[in-house]
Scaffold this motif. Structure first.
Motif, short mmCIF file in Angstrom:
data_model
loop_
_atom_site.label_atom_id
_atom_site.label_comp_id
_atom_site.label_asym_id
_atom_site.label_seq_id
_atom_site.Cartn_x
_atom_site.Cartn_y
_atom_site.Cartn_z
N ALA A 185 7.62 3.37 -1.92
CA ALA A 185 6.21 3.64 -1.64
C ALA A 185 5.45 4.12 -2.87
O ALA A 185 4.30 3.73 -3.09
CB ALA A 185 6.11 4.69 -0.52
N ARG A 211 2.17 2.33 -4.55
CA ARG A 211 0.92 3.06 -4.77
C ARG A 211 0.43 2.87 -6.20
O ARG A 211 -0.77 2.66 -6.44
CB ARG A 211 1.12 4.54 -4.45
CG ARG A 211 -0.15 5.36 -4.53
CD ARG A 211 0.00 6.69 -3.83
NE ARG A 211 1.17 7.42 -4.27
CZ ARG A 211 2.27 7.62 -3.53
NH1 ARG A 211 2.33 7.12 -2.31
NH2 ARG A 211 3.29 8.31 -3.99
N TYR A 269 -0.92 -0.66 -6.62
CA TYR A 269 -2.24 -0.78 -5.99
C TYR A 269 -3.33 -0.19 -6.87
O TYR A 269 -4.39 -0.81 -7.07
CB TYR A 269 -2.23 -0.08 -4.63
CG TYR A 269 -3.62 0.19 -4.10
CD1 TYR A 269 -4.44 -0.84 -3.65
CD2 TYR A 269 -4.12 1.50 -4.09
CE1 TYR A 269 -5.71 -0.59 -3.18
CE2 TYR A 269 -5.40 1.76 -3.62
CZ TYR A 269 -6.19 0.72 -3.17
OH TYR A 269 -7.46 0.97 -2.73
N TYR A 274 -2.41 -3.12 0.57
CA TYR A 274 -1.97 -1.73 0.42
C TYR A 274 -2.02 -0.98 1.75
O TYR A 274 -1.13 -0.18 2.06
CB TYR A 274 -2.82 -1.02 -0.62
CG TYR A 274 -2.41 0.42 -0.83
CD1 TYR A 274 -1.16 0.74 -1.36
CD2 TYR A 274 -3.26 1.47 -0.49
CE1 TYR A 274 -0.77 2.05 -1.55
CE2 TYR A 274 -2.88 2.79 -0.68
CZ TYR A 274 -1.64 3.07 -1.21
OH TYR A 274 -1.25 4.38 -1.39
N ASP A 275 -3.04 -1.24 2.55
CA ASP A 275 -3.15 -0.60 3.86
C ASP A 275 -1.95 -0.96 4.75
O ASP A 275 -1.51 -0.15 5.56
CB ASP A 275 -4.45 -1.02 4.56
CG ASP A 275 -5.67 -0.37 3.93
OD1 ASP A 275 -5.50 0.65 3.25
OD2 ASP A 275 -6.79 -0.91 4.12
N LYS A 333 1.44 0.78 2.83
CA LYS A 333 1.52 2.23 2.62
C LYS A 333 1.98 2.96 3.86
O LYS A 333 2.50 4.07 3.78
CB LYS A 333 0.16 2.77 2.17
CG LYS A 333 -0.89 2.80 3.28
CD LYS A 333 -2.20 3.40 2.78
CE LYS A 333 -3.24 3.45 3.89
NZ LYS A 333 -4.52 4.04 3.42
N ASP A 334 1.81 2.35 5.03
CA ASP A 334 2.21 2.97 6.29
C ASP A 334 3.60 2.47 6.67
O ASP A 334 3.84 1.27 6.75
CB ASP A 334 1.20 2.61 7.39
CG ASP A 334 1.51 3.30 8.70
OD1 ASP A 334 2.29 2.73 9.48
OD2 ASP A 334 0.98 4.40 8.94
N GLU A 335 4.53 3.39 6.93
CA GLU A 335 5.92 3.02 7.18
C GLU A 335 6.06 2.13 8.42
O GLU A 335 6.76 1.11 8.38
CB GLU A 335 6.78 4.28 7.35
CG GLU A 335 6.94 5.08 6.06
CD GLU A 335 7.89 6.24 6.23
OE1 GLU A 335 8.50 6.35 7.32
OE2 GLU A 335 8.02 7.04 5.30
N ARG A 340 4.43 -1.26 7.78
CA ARG A 340 5.26 -2.05 6.85
C ARG A 340 6.49 -2.59 7.57
O ARG A 340 6.90 -3.74 7.34
CB ARG A 340 5.68 -1.18 5.67
CG ARG A 340 6.48 -1.93 4.61
CD ARG A 340 6.81 -1.03 3.44
NE ARG A 340 7.59 -1.73 2.42
CZ ARG A 340 8.03 -1.17 1.29
NH1 ARG A 340 7.75 0.12 1.04
NH2 ARG A 340 8.74 -1.86 0.43
#
Length: 247
Positions: free
Chosen positions: A62, A66, A69, A97-98, A101-103, A106
């Protein structure tokens, strides 16, 4: 006898039906091709791979995602990059990225890449997170318990008041309440300037108050207590069990 009908000739109708079937077949073929690699138009990054958009691998952590991005966002930000496709590229980077970035998001995206044939499942997981309300489950539980507690107290109050009204109509209790009221000097029917109806209402309120002080209503009609509602039961009863006494 054959019946004449207004319509297209048989050959023309067959041709149209054949063309329609071909269009359906082509549409289904395009759908299968579009999702052959787990990429579905309208979901996540569309027909682009979110990992490729950010120039990272599926195993990238992650923190590295980041950093990738931020680097691309600075490079393609419309305020700094004046190329015609900068804005579209920036939106594409932000969308990717949105997703990554969220587990949970993703994980759903990776599942879509690995299982391209489960199209309906992908739509369900995608829109469930966007349509579902973003409310903490603890808030929902707290509000539910509060509503139940309020309903409990109101219901008990109604039953208790109904029991008092019923007792006040019984000659035995009413006579005793009047006796106590007279001893206290609370019943004065000679008040000047007070309507008869008002005196009657005042007397009823006085008798009810005395009855409430002296009568012991038990069972489901007993006087409601705040600490008997669900909230206090949940908070204090476990404490009583641990300590063997009131908290």
């Amino acid at each position: 006898m054959p019946v004449a009908s207004w319509g297209r000739p048989k050959d023309a109708t067959s041709t149209i039906l054949t063309a329609a079937k071909m269009k359906v077949f082509v549409a289904l073929l395009l759908l299968l091709v579009g999702s052959a690699h787990g990429l579905i138009e309208g979901l996540y990054c569309g027909t682009r791979n979110c990992y490729e958009v950010l120039d990272v691998d599926r195993g990238t952590e992650a923190a590295e995602i980041r950093r990738a991005y931020r680097k691309l966002a600075i490079q393609y930000h419309p305020d700094k990059n004046k190329s015609p496709d900068a804005h579209e590229k920036f939106l594409e980077i932000t969308t990717a990225y949105d997703v990554l970035k969220d587990e949970e998001e993703r994980a759903n995206y990776d599942y879509m890449l690995d299982n391209p044939d489960e199209v309906y499942s992908h739509y369900y997981h995608y829109y469930r997170r966007r349509v579902a309300p973003k409310v903490d489950v603890r808030i929902v539980i707290a509000v539910t318990i509060t509503v139940i507690s309020v309903v409990q107290y109101i219901g008990w109050s109604h039953s208790y008041n109904a029991a008092l009204s019923a007792a006040l109509r019984m000659p035995h209790y009413r006579t005793r309440a009047k006796g106590i009221a007279r001893e206290r000097g609370l019943l004065d029917r000679k008040k000047k300037g007070v309507l008869k109806e008002d005196l009657k209402a005042e007397e009823e309120a006085t008798l009810r108050s005395i009855l409430e002080e002296n009568i012991d209503v038990v069972g489901g009609y007993s006087k409601p207590q705040v600490w008997d509602v669900l909230w206090f039961t949940i908070v204090f009863r476990p404490c009583r069990r641990r300590n063997g006494a009131n908290c």
